[in-house]
Design a protein around this motif. Sequence first.
Motif, PDB file in Angstrom:
ATOM      1  N   SER A 197     -10.040  17.245   9.573  1.00  0.00           N
ATOM      2  CA  SER A 197     -10.417  18.489   8.900  1.00  0.00           C
ATOM      3  C   SER A 197     -11.934  18.602   8.825  1.00  0.00           C
ATOM      4  O   SER A 197     -12.639  17.607   8.618  1.00  0.00           O
ATOM      5  N   HIS A 198     -12.432  19.821   8.978  1.00  0.00           N
ATOM      6  CA  HIS A 198     -13.874  20.016   8.903  1.00  0.00           C
ATOM      7  C   HIS A 198     -14.424  19.678   7.525  1.00  0.00           C
ATOM      8  O   HIS A 198     -15.597  19.301   7.392  1.00  0.00           O
ATOM      9  N   LEU A 199     -13.596  19.801   6.477  1.00  0.00           N
ATOM     10  CA  LEU A 199     -14.046  19.526   5.123  1.00  0.00           C
ATOM     11  C   LEU A 199     -13.695  18.114   4.666  1.00  0.00           C
ATOM     12  O   LEU A 199     -13.787  17.811   3.476  1.00  0.00           O
ATOM     13  N   SER A 200     -13.301  17.250   5.593  1.00  0.00           N
ATOM     14  CA  SER A 200     -13.057  15.857   5.249  1.00  0.00           C
ATOM     15  C   SER A 200     -14.384  15.105   5.189  1.00  0.00           C
ATOM     16  O   SER A 200     -15.196  15.167   6.107  1.00  0.00           O
ATOM     17  N   ARG A 201     -14.589  14.367   4.090  1.00  0.00           N
ATOM     18  CA  ARG A 201     -15.809  13.577   3.966  1.00  0.00           C
ATOM     19  C   ARG A 201     -15.766  12.327   4.825  1.00  0.00           C
ATOM     20  O   ARG A 201     -16.758  11.611   4.934  1.00  0.00           O
ATOM     21  N   LEU A 202     -14.618  12.052   5.444  1.00  0.00           N
ATOM     22  CA  LEU A 202     -14.507  10.921   6.368  1.00  0.00           C
ATOM     23  C   LEU A 202     -14.751  11.345   7.814  1.00  0.00           C
ATOM     24  O   LEU A 202     -14.667  10.532   8.726  1.00  0.00           O
ATOM     25  N   LYS A 203     -15.056  12.625   8.024  1.00  0.00           N
ATOM     26  CA  LYS A 203     -15.276  13.138   9.378  1.00  0.00           C
ATOM     27  C   LYS A 203     -16.450  12.448  10.055  1.00  0.00           C
ATOM     28  O   LYS A 203     -16.405  12.139  11.255  1.00  0.00           O
ATOM     29  N   SER A 204     -17.516  12.173   9.300  1.00  0.00           N
ATOM     30  CA  SER A 204     -18.703  11.552   9.887  1.00  0.00           C
ATOM     31  C   SER A 204     -18.421  10.147  10.405  1.00  0.00           C
ATOM     32  O   SER A 204     -19.137   9.638  11.266  1.00  0.00           O
ATOM     33  N   ASP A 205     -17.375   9.505   9.883  1.00  0.00           N
ATOM     34  CA  ASP A 205     -16.989   8.171  10.345  1.00  0.00           C
ATOM     35  C   ASP A 205     -15.901   8.223  11.415  1.00  0.00           C
ATOM     36  O   ASP A 205     -15.401   7.181  11.851  1.00  0.00           O
ATOM     37  N   GLY A 206     -15.523   9.432  11.811  1.00  0.00           N
ATOM     38  CA  GLY A 206     -14.509   9.580  12.839  1.00  0.00           C
ATOM     39  C   GLY A 206     -13.117   9.190  12.396  1.00  0.00           C
ATOM     40  O   GLY A 206     -12.264   8.849  13.224  1.00  0.00           O
ATOM     41  N   ILE A 207     -12.837   9.232  11.088  1.00  0.00           N
ATOM     42  CA  ILE A 207     -11.537   8.816  10.563  1.00  0.00           C
ATOM     43  C   ILE A 207     -10.625  10.034  10.465  1.00  0.00           C
ATOM     44  O   ILE A 207     -10.953  11.005   9.776  1.00  0.00           O
ATOM     45  N   PRO A 208      -9.462  10.018  11.108  1.00  0.00           N
ATOM     46  CA  PRO A 208      -8.557  11.179  11.072  1.00  0.00           C
ATOM     47  C   PRO A 208      -7.918  11.372   9.706  1.00  0.00           C
ATOM     48  O   PRO A 208      -7.899  10.473   8.858  1.00  0.00           O
ATOM     49  N   ASN A 209      -7.347  12.557   9.526  1.00  0.00           N
ATOM     50  CA  ASN A 209      -6.571  12.852   8.323  1.00  0.00           C
ATOM     51  C   ASN A 209      -5.185  12.220   8.419  1.00  0.00           C
ATOM     52  O   ASN A 209      -4.841  11.578   9.405  1.00  0.00           O
ATOM     53  N   ILE A 210      -4.387  12.438   7.380  1.00  0.00           N
ATOM     54  CA  ILE A 210      -3.083  11.799   7.259  1.00  0.00           C
ATOM     55  C   ILE A 210      -2.135  12.251   8.376  1.00  0.00           C
ATOM     56  O   ILE A 210      -2.176  13.388   8.832  1.00  0.00           O
ATOM     57  N   GLY A 211      -1.288  11.302   8.816  1.00  0.00           N
ATOM     58  CA  GLY A 211      -0.301  11.594   9.844  1.00  0.00           C
ATOM     59  C   GLY A 211       0.980  12.152   9.251  1.00  0.00           C
ATOM     60  O   GLY A 211       0.995  12.709   8.150  1.00  0.00           O
ATOM     61  N   ARG A 212       2.084  11.951   9.968  1.00  0.00           N
ATOM     62  CA  ARG A 212       3.376  12.475   9.533  1.00  0.00           C
ATOM     63  C   ARG A 212       3.722  11.936   8.141  1.00  0.00           C
ATOM     64  O   ARG A 212       3.556  10.749   7.856  1.00  0.00           O
ATOM     65  N   ASN A 213       4.220  12.822   7.265  1.00  0.00           N
ATOM     66  CA  ASN A 213       4.515  12.426   5.892  1.00  0.00           C
ATOM     67  C   ASN A 213       5.800  13.108   5.448  1.00  0.00           C
ATOM     68  O   ASN A 213       5.871  14.339   5.362  1.00  0.00           O
TER      69      ASN A 213
END
Length: 754
Positions: free
Chosen positions: A729-745
């Motif tokens: 997500s563009h608004l994820s604060r983990l974006k700068s570290d290249g960490i994806p958002n949550i997978g299937r849930n």
Amino acid sequence: MRIYMSLLFIAVSYISVAQQKITGTITNAQNKPLNGVEVFIEELQKGTSTNENGNYELTNLPNNTFHIAFNYLGYETQIKTITLKEAPIELNIVLQEAVFHMDEVIISTPFNRLQSENVMKVDKVTVQQLKNKGAATLIDGVNLIPGVSQVSTGTGIGKPVIRGLRGNRVLVYSQGIRLENQQFGDEHGLGVDDSSIESVEVIKGPASLLYGSDALGGVLYLNPVKFADDNTFNLYANQSYFSNTQGIGTSIGVKQSYNSWKFLANGAFNQHSDYKTPSDGNVTNSRYNEQIFNAAIGFNNKLISSTARFSFNHSNVGIPEEIGAQNSNTTPLLPYQDLTTKMVSLNTIFYLNNSKISTVFGYTTNDRKEFEEHEHEEDEHEDEDEHEDEFADPSLNLELNTFSYDAKWHLPKIGNFQSIVGVQGMHQTNTNYGEEILIPNATINDIGFLVTSTYDFKNNSSLQGGIRFDIRDLNTEEHLVQHDDEIHTFEALNNDYQNFSASLGYKTLLFKNITSRFNAATGFKAPNLAELTSNGVHHGSNRFEIGNPDLNSERNIQFDVALEYDSKHFELYANGFYNYIDDYIFINPTGEIEDGYDVYQYTQENAELYGGEFGFHLHPHPLDWLHLQSSFETVVGKQRNGDYLPLIPANKLVNTVRTEFNIKNWLNNGFATVTLESNFDQNNVSGFETASKGYNLLNIGAGATFVVSKVDLNLSLNLNNALDKTYVSHLSRLKSDGIPNIGRNFIASLKFKI
């Protein structure tokens, strides 16, 4: 507060039991009585249900004007505006077959009108509706409302963004008072759990006229859980499971109501391990847990309606930094936050002959601790199960105490003209107890005076406007802090901020079935402590932050146009806005390094934001079980020099197919839904941001309420990100570290009510 409570209960003890009441019978179009129709007065938090003969009775009511909602499964909700005087009223209702559109009583705006009558456009949704859409948390649910997004850090930390504005620009109200918990920080969550919330109202755009500073971008108004119907007892519990985080959510509550007195209490516990990405494994230390307790007591008769509420929220939230050790532990590692928020509120309405006085007094204490690794610690060879001493002193320890007050006199209505005058304010102290100081000890005093009026024309049009004046006095202490063997100084501040705000809106019926709303409003936000005085490493955001004591208040003006077409089976809406902000405050990198961290400093620039939300809802006849919905939202944010503002959400398109069904008397509220959420590329980024690629998420859900031996069992099943799509997500604060958002849930939730 103590004196006020004493006077209140002394007065209550001398008030005789009133017999003012409303009675009636509720039937369908075939003149058959309806059993179990919910009859509820939102302003009084008072309700009942019809018996097997369709009869209902509400007693101990004030001589005043309010709205009564009649809600029954499979039928269209009706809301009647009633004015009680001395004589009881008999109000018989005929409910028609259901259509998709239902009117709502809006609490967050001053005159508590129906949404169809309101000059301001307000979005309202119940927590149960958000859960049915697959919302894992309250902020996830709010994110589903068009025009609302979230800045997130994993799954445990999320803050609302309304039309591109966030932080202190979005004011959150809970229990009728400001939620004050250092909310300017993006690196911590709301501190409110959905177990204590009945519904959510969202005001998009400046609401400073109603709420003062920090409502420049909008308001998130959380309506607390309702009391039980008069003379009834309810026991309810909820159990949820989240497959991705191996998480659980458990809540239980009780309610008891009599004719005049009402009580409720509930508690909840949530626990999650690290969330799993589709391709890279678990995000280490994204785990969190929280404990919640809420209680309330209410009293009402013909002269007074009063509710006292208490809430407690404690959470331990890990701050993720990498994809490292893989396990299912739920105890946060260093760095992590220990957060405790307690809120007490007293909401009272005094009913006079032709008017009423409403007061809200509240006290909030927020204890925020951050624990971090120290340089002498060598834990890379330690098993993370051996958690560092959780009783070690926190590096950052802030205690924020806030006393808030709000008093409004709803003046007697003169013809079609109605006015409110009021005063609002707060007294707030911030105190440091940790070894590091990010913001200094401080005292803030706010006071605001407002007047707002509305006039209703005979052609179903309304004009509403008002003006407000606010004063904020901010004082801080001087502090000395050492960085890289140098002494840095927190200069003491003694700043005053004075602001006028105003609004003017007009609602009318342009053509048949087309309602239009035109609003112009000004707002403001005084600079907060972090923006003025930061001088240290903020481990929650992994940067060295420097404040600017010379910052001015942000001031804006927003123009908003809303058009809505409503028919029995089709709804179409288009909302557009333009928002100009003087002295917009944001943080920028300086290119320097301090204590091993990049240095960021707060600065100001004039800015503009514009965009809107557009959508439709089709309920085709005779396919009454089918709903087709679509919404699109867009926002652009620019500085005066042409550069883009940071953290502006990407454009989003959401398409939903939903079916609804009932099976005789044992399965109600049945639904099945498929949603495709399309997030577009975001290339309009600020100088220190990176662009984001678009992505599509497929979400599937189903659920129903089963009636078993007079016990309601509500089951909902949701599969979010069903295709296990890797995205950031563009608004994820983990974006700068290249960490994806949550997978299937996969989320399963079972709730029962007796």
